[in-house]
Scaffold this active site. Sequence first.
Site, PDB file in Angstrom:
ATOM      1  N   GLU A 161       0.808  -1.217   0.000  1.00 20.19           N
ATOM      2  CA  GLU A 161       0.000   0.000   0.000  1.00 20.19           C
ATOM      3  C   GLU A 161       0.845   1.272   0.000  1.00 20.19           C
ATOM      4  OE1 GLU A 161      -3.120   0.409  -0.401  1.00 20.19           O
ATOM      5  OE2 GLU A 161      -3.794  -1.664  -0.297  1.00 20.19           O
ATOM      6  N   GLU A 169       7.845 -21.981   7.614  1.00 20.42           N
ATOM      7  CA  GLU A 169       8.216 -21.138   8.755  1.00 20.42           C
ATOM      8  C   GLU A 169       9.281 -21.777   9.647  1.00 20.42           C
ATOM      9  OE1 GLU A 169       5.369 -21.902  12.501  1.00 20.42           O
ATOM     10  OE2 GLU A 169       4.370 -20.891  10.851  1.00 20.42           O
TER      11      GLU A 169
END
Length: 302
Positions: A86, A117
Site C-alpha cells: 500500500e 516457517e
Amino acid sequence: MTNISLDKLVTESRNENTKDIDRVETLEMLKMINDEDKKVAEAVEKELIHIAKAVDKIGESFLNGGRLIYVGAGTSGRLGVLDASECPPTYGVSYDLVRGIIAGGESAMFKAREGAEDSKKLCIKDLKNINFGKNDILVGIAASGRTPYVIGGLEYANGIGATTISVTCNPESEMSKIANISIAPVVGPEAITGSTRMKAGTAQKMVLNMLSTGAMVKTGKVYGNLMVDLKATNEKLVERAKRIVMQATGSKREQVEKILKETNFDVKLSIFMIESSLDKIKAKEILDKNKGYIVEAIKEIS
C-alpha cells in the site's frame, strides 16, 4: 526449531471468556469476539514508546537510502506484504522502499505453506536475494515470537549491523530478546484458542500501519494530514489529488486542475507552486533542496 513450549505462550492460552462461544446465539457470539477486539488498541497503546523508537529509526534509514523490510510467516507474513504493497500508491514511493517477504514465497499469500516457517536458512536466503544491507531495517513479525524463519532473519540482520525490530504478541519472547527494538502488544488469549489471525493479527496490522505511516510523515510524504505524494493512477485517485490540492491551498477547482495538468499531477509540487506563487521550475528547485518537505520549503521563501 525452537524448544519453547506452546503452553507457555499467551497467544496459545485458552480464553475463559469465550469457552461457550459454540453454544450461544449468533449475536452473543459476535459480542464475545467484539469484547476481545476492544482489548487490542489498549495493548498497542502500551507499546507506543517502542513504536516511536522504531519509527524514528525507519525514518532515519529512509533519509540515508535504506529500506524497510518485513518478514513473517502465515498471517504475519501476509500482513507485512499488505502494508508494504500500500505504500507506493499512497505515498508515491518505489516498490523497493518497503517490502514484505513471506515464508514460502508469493504462493504462500494465497495458500498456507506452514512448513516454510520452520527454516532459519530460508529467511536468510530470501534476504540475500533482495540484497538486504546494513542500512536497511528488518521488522520480524510473529504473534508467537518464536518462528524460526523470522528468528533466522533477525539474527542475520543483526550480524551485518542492520537495525532489527520485532513485532510479537507474547512478552519476553525469543524474538524480542534478539531484536534491537521489541514491540509486543499483549492482547491475551484469542476468542478461538490459538487463532492468532484474530486479535494478534489485528494488533500487528495496527503496529505496521504506525511504522510505515510514521516513517512517511517523518520523511515529508505528508503535509498536514494530507497524502501529498500519492500517485493518481485511477479515476478515484485523480479526484483525490484534486481535492488534496484544494484542501491544502484553499484554491478553486479550476486553478487546481490547471496546475495539476502543468505538473503532470505532481500533488506536492502543485501545492507548493500555489502556496509560493513560483513557477514550476523554481518551485521544484526549492522543494528538491528541502528534500520534499513543503513546510521547510515554505519557510525558505518566507
